[in-house]
Design a protein around this motif. Structure first.
Motif, PDB file in Angstrom:
ATOM      1  N   MET A 100      23.361   5.412   4.685  1.00 25.93           N
ATOM      2  CA  MET A 100      23.383   5.755   3.256  1.00 25.93           C
ATOM      3  C   MET A 100      22.040   5.391   2.669  1.00 25.93           C
ATOM      4  N   TRP A 101      21.493   6.304   1.888  1.00 23.92           N
ATOM      5  CA  TRP A 101      20.216   6.030   1.233  1.00 23.92           C
ATOM      6  C   TRP A 101      20.238   6.649  -0.149  1.00 23.92           C
ATOM      7  N   PRO A 102      19.566   6.001  -1.112  1.00 21.41           N
ATOM      8  CA  PRO A 102      19.564   6.497  -2.476  1.00 21.41           C
ATOM      9  C   PRO A 102      18.723   7.740  -2.644  1.00 21.41           C
ATOM     10  N   GLY A 162      16.270   6.384   4.651  1.00 17.54           N
ATOM     11  CA  GLY A 162      15.706   7.487   3.889  1.00 17.54           C
ATOM     12  C   GLY A 162      16.125   8.824   4.462  1.00 17.54           C
ATOM     13  N   PRO A 163      15.617   9.893   3.911  1.00 17.52           N
ATOM     14  CA  PRO A 163      16.025  11.232   4.364  1.00 17.52           C
ATOM     15  C   PRO A 163      15.573  11.562   5.776  1.00 17.52           C
ATOM     16  N   TYR A 164      14.650  10.813   6.339  1.00 17.12           N
ATOM     17  CA  TYR A 164      14.147  11.088   7.692  1.00 17.12           C
ATOM     18  C   TYR A 164      14.631  10.055   8.699  1.00 17.12           C
ATOM     19  N   GLY A 165      15.678   9.363   8.347  1.00 21.65           N
ATOM     20  CA  GLY A 165      16.218   8.350   9.237  1.00 21.65           C
ATOM     21  C   GLY A 165      15.987   6.951   8.675  1.00 21.65           C
ATOM     22  N   THR A 166      16.424   5.976   9.422  1.00 22.81           N
ATOM     23  CA  THR A 166      16.247   4.581   9.026  1.00 22.81           C
ATOM     24  C   THR A 166      15.110   3.970   9.824  1.00 22.81           C
ATOM     25  N   THR A 204       4.204  -1.234   1.084  1.00 26.46           N
ATOM     26  CA  THR A 204       3.788   0.062   1.615  1.00 26.46           C
ATOM     27  C   THR A 204       4.842   0.639   2.548  1.00 26.46           C
ATOM     28  N   PHE A 205       5.417  -0.205   3.386  1.00 26.73           N
ATOM     29  CA  PHE A 205       6.445   0.265   4.316  1.00 26.73           C
ATOM     30  C   PHE A 205       7.634   0.864   3.578  1.00 26.73           C
ATOM     31  N   ARG A 206       8.098   0.209   2.522  1.00 29.19           N
ATOM     32  CA  ARG A 206       9.283   0.682   1.823  1.00 29.19           C
ATOM     33  C   ARG A 206       9.068   2.055   1.189  1.00 29.19           C
ATOM     34  N   GLU A 207       7.870   2.325   0.755  1.00 31.39           N
ATOM     35  CA  GLU A 207       7.585   3.634   0.164  1.00 31.39           C
ATOM     36  C   GLU A 207       7.320   4.694   1.234  1.00 31.39           C
ATOM     37  N   ALA A 208       6.430   4.368   2.184  1.00 23.63           N
ATOM     38  CA  ALA A 208       6.066   5.355   3.206  1.00 23.63           C
ATOM     39  C   ALA A 208       7.249   5.679   4.109  1.00 23.63           C
ATOM     40  N   ALA A 209       8.047   4.679   4.479  1.00 18.58           N
ATOM     41  CA  ALA A 209       9.174   4.918   5.367  1.00 18.58           C
ATOM     42  C   ALA A 209      10.220   5.822   4.729  1.00 18.58           C
ATOM     43  N   TYR A 210      10.292   5.816   3.419  1.00 18.49           N
ATOM     44  CA  TYR A 210      11.250   6.667   2.715  1.00 18.49           C
ATOM     45  C   TYR A 210      10.732   8.095   2.561  1.00 18.49           C
ATOM     46  N   HIS A 211       9.451   8.245   2.236  1.00 19.80           N
ATOM     47  CA  HIS A 211       8.926   9.553   1.860  1.00 19.80           C
ATOM     48  C   HIS A 211       8.278  10.333   3.002  1.00 19.80           C
ATOM     49  N   VAL A 212       7.803   9.662   4.054  1.00 21.95           N
ATOM     50  CA  VAL A 212       6.993  10.328   5.087  1.00 21.95           C
ATOM     51  C   VAL A 212       7.864  10.697   6.287  1.00 21.95           C
ATOM     52  N   ASP A 214       6.927  11.791   9.423  1.00 17.37           N
ATOM     53  CA  ASP A 214       6.377  11.421  10.722  1.00 17.37           C
ATOM     54  C   ASP A 214       6.174   9.907  10.793  1.00 17.37           C
ATOM     55  N   LEU A 215       6.745   9.269  11.835  1.00 23.34           N
ATOM     56  CA  LEU A 215       6.618   7.822  11.975  1.00 23.34           C
ATOM     57  C   LEU A 215       5.172   7.400  12.214  1.00 23.34           C
ATOM     58  N   ALA A 216       4.387   8.224  12.907  1.00 28.59           N
ATOM     59  CA  ALA A 216       2.981   7.893  13.146  1.00 28.59           C
ATOM     60  C   ALA A 216       2.202   7.851  11.835  1.00 28.59           C
ATOM     61  N   VAL A 217       2.547   8.718  10.895  1.00 24.40           N
ATOM     62  CA  VAL A 217       1.876   8.716   9.597  1.00 24.40           C
ATOM     63  C   VAL A 217       2.266   7.462   8.807  1.00 24.40           C
ATOM     64  N   VAL A 218       3.523   7.035   8.931  1.00 23.78           N
ATOM     65  CA  VAL A 218       3.933   5.770   8.314  1.00 23.78           C
ATOM     66  C   VAL A 218       3.079   4.636   8.868  1.00 23.78           C
ATOM     67  N   ALA A 219       2.849   4.648  10.173  1.00 22.58           N
ATOM     68  CA  ALA A 219       2.005   3.629  10.798  1.00 22.58           C
ATOM     69  C   ALA A 219       0.577   3.673  10.254  1.00 22.58           C
ATOM     70  N   GLU A 220       0.044   4.866  10.020  1.00 26.62           N
ATOM     71  CA  GLU A 220      -1.307   4.987   9.458  1.00 26.62           C
ATOM     72  C   GLU A 220      -1.372   4.420   8.047  1.00 26.62           C
TER      73      GLU A 220
END
Length: 413
Positions: free
Chosen positions: A411-413, A201-205, A229-237, A239-245
């Motif tokens: 590469m990310w869409p 995603g735009p914030y890394g892989t 949830t991971f596939r959506e949050a990891a792409y859009h968020v 902060d990694l800690a927020v993805v964990a939340e």
């Protein structure tokens, strides 16, 4: 399932066990193949030549041997052997083939009793025995074939479910080179609560590897919810800690939903490791650990555990008020591979009850050939070592996942 150990050391792991014999590699590749296939599929493959079944040869040879022995000697009683031929066919052939061998056995018996006549006739009792034996064999073959078809159908359904939950990952996905193997403790189900995925995603892989507590469809359902949830949050968020939340909240919501449905899943939770590969951190990664086994960094210089904070499993935030998710930054060189495993590896036991030390096995492999620490090789080493240690008797679903930077931009869409 047990939480991972905290306080990881950065000291390279030294080999404390003897190196496995290289000549055994072929044997354990065969063991892996046997674990991943049903008994029926293995039997059909063994009794096939170029895609054509030759199972009929076995009862044919037995019947021919009986006839020859009966004609040439006075040692064997033909009735004691002929009745077994359709039984053998029922174990390895189809229903029609079994019926054919039941008829052939009857014909051979009649010939032996009325034409060859080089011993006293056995008469009607023997004839009835062969008839009844053939009929029972045909019925048994029908039940066996029907059961195998149902089992293979369920395996196909389970395989489709597994591929839906654990989607296929293209080579170099997200700028990462990766390899994975999943072995189910239930040889019939081939699906369980282990999960893994990569999301660029735009914030890394981001990478997620985890294990849902429990087994069965309930564990699969929870794993699917967490991966979605991971596939959506990891792409859009960012902060990694927020993805964990987001992941922890999803586990709580899923548990509440299943409880409202009246499903007896108990206080289901999940362990896992969330990893972030950022383009502005080429020599480090971000880690959030949810009570999982700490990842290993494997490179030409050896094996080391990455430092992780002692986080709680997903869905257990009520046990520790406040901020319970901690993001740790750990060094990961360009030539190092990140190796993650689930409880099926760390809790594998040998017949004496000793746990499997995958760190030592990997350290020995690196020591033997420091030039190859690729994900594919490390996954194969741990997979073979686990099956070797527990003699192929897995007590928990087993996932081995390895990943490293490929040197190509993500590469990310």
């Amino acid at each position: 399932m047990r939480p991972g150990r905290a306080g990881a050391s950065l000291v390279p792991v030294r080999a404390r066990v003897r190196q496995p014999v290289r000549s055994g590699r072929t044997l354990f590749r065969g063991l892996v193949s046997a674990v991943e296939r049903t008994d029926a599929a293995s039997r059909h493959a063994l009794l096939s030549v170029r895609g054509h079944s030759v199972a009929w040869l076995v009862p044919t040879l037995i019947l021919a041997a009986i006839a020859v022995a009966d004609v040439t000697t006075d040692v064997f009683q033909i009735i004691a052997w002929t009745v077994l031929v359709p039984g053998v066919a029922a174990a390895i052939c189809g229903v029609r083939s079994t019926a054919v061998f039941a008829v052939l056995s009857l014909v051979v018996y009649v010939l032996a009793d009325t034409v060859w006549k080089h011993r006293a006739e056995t008469g009607l009792p023997g004839l009835v025995l062969v008839l009844v034996g053939g009929f029972v064999a045909v019925v048994a073959a029908a039940f066996r074939v029907s059961g195998e078809r149902r089992m293979l159908h369920m395996r196909d359904v389970a395989e489709t479910t597994r591929r839906t939950v654990l989607r296929a990952l293209p080579d170099g996905f997200g700028g990462l080179e990766h390899a994975a193997v999943y072995l189910s403790a239930d040889s019939d189900a081939r699906v369980g609560g282990d999960f893994f995925d990569i999301q660029p995603g735009p914030y890394g892989t981001r990478v997620l590897v985890g294990d849902v507590q429990g087994k069965g469809l309930g564990a699969v359902d929870a794993a699917a919810a967490l991966l979605g949830t991971f596939r959506e949050a990891a792409y859009h968020v960012p902060d990694l800690a927020v993805v964990a939340e987001h992941l922890d909240l999803r586990m709580l919501r899923h548990r509440a939903h299943t409880a409202a449905l009246g499903e007896a899943n108990g206080d289901r939770f999940a362990t896992g490791v969330l990893v972030g590969f950022r383009s502005d951190m080429p020599d480090a990664v971000e880690l959030v650990n949810f009570g999982h086994e700490p990842p290993l960094a494997v490179g030409p210089g050896g094996v080391r555990r990455l430092p992780v904070a002692g986080g709680l499993p997903l869905g257990m935030r009520e046990l520790l008020p406040g901020d319970f998710l901690t993001t740790v930054r750990a060094g990961l060189a360009e030539d190092e591979t990140l190796l993650l495993v689930t409880d099926g590896v760390v809790e594998a036991r040998d017949p004496d009850g000793a746990f499997y030390d995958h760190e030592a096995t990997v350290a020995l492999a690196v020591e033997a050939d420091p030039s190859d620490t690729s994900p594919r090789r490390l996954v194969a080493v741990v997979r073979d070592g686990t099956l070797r240690h527990c003699r192929g008797r897995l007590t928990d679903d087993t996932t081995v996942f390895a990943v490293r930077r490929s040197g190509r931009p993500p590469m990310w869409p």
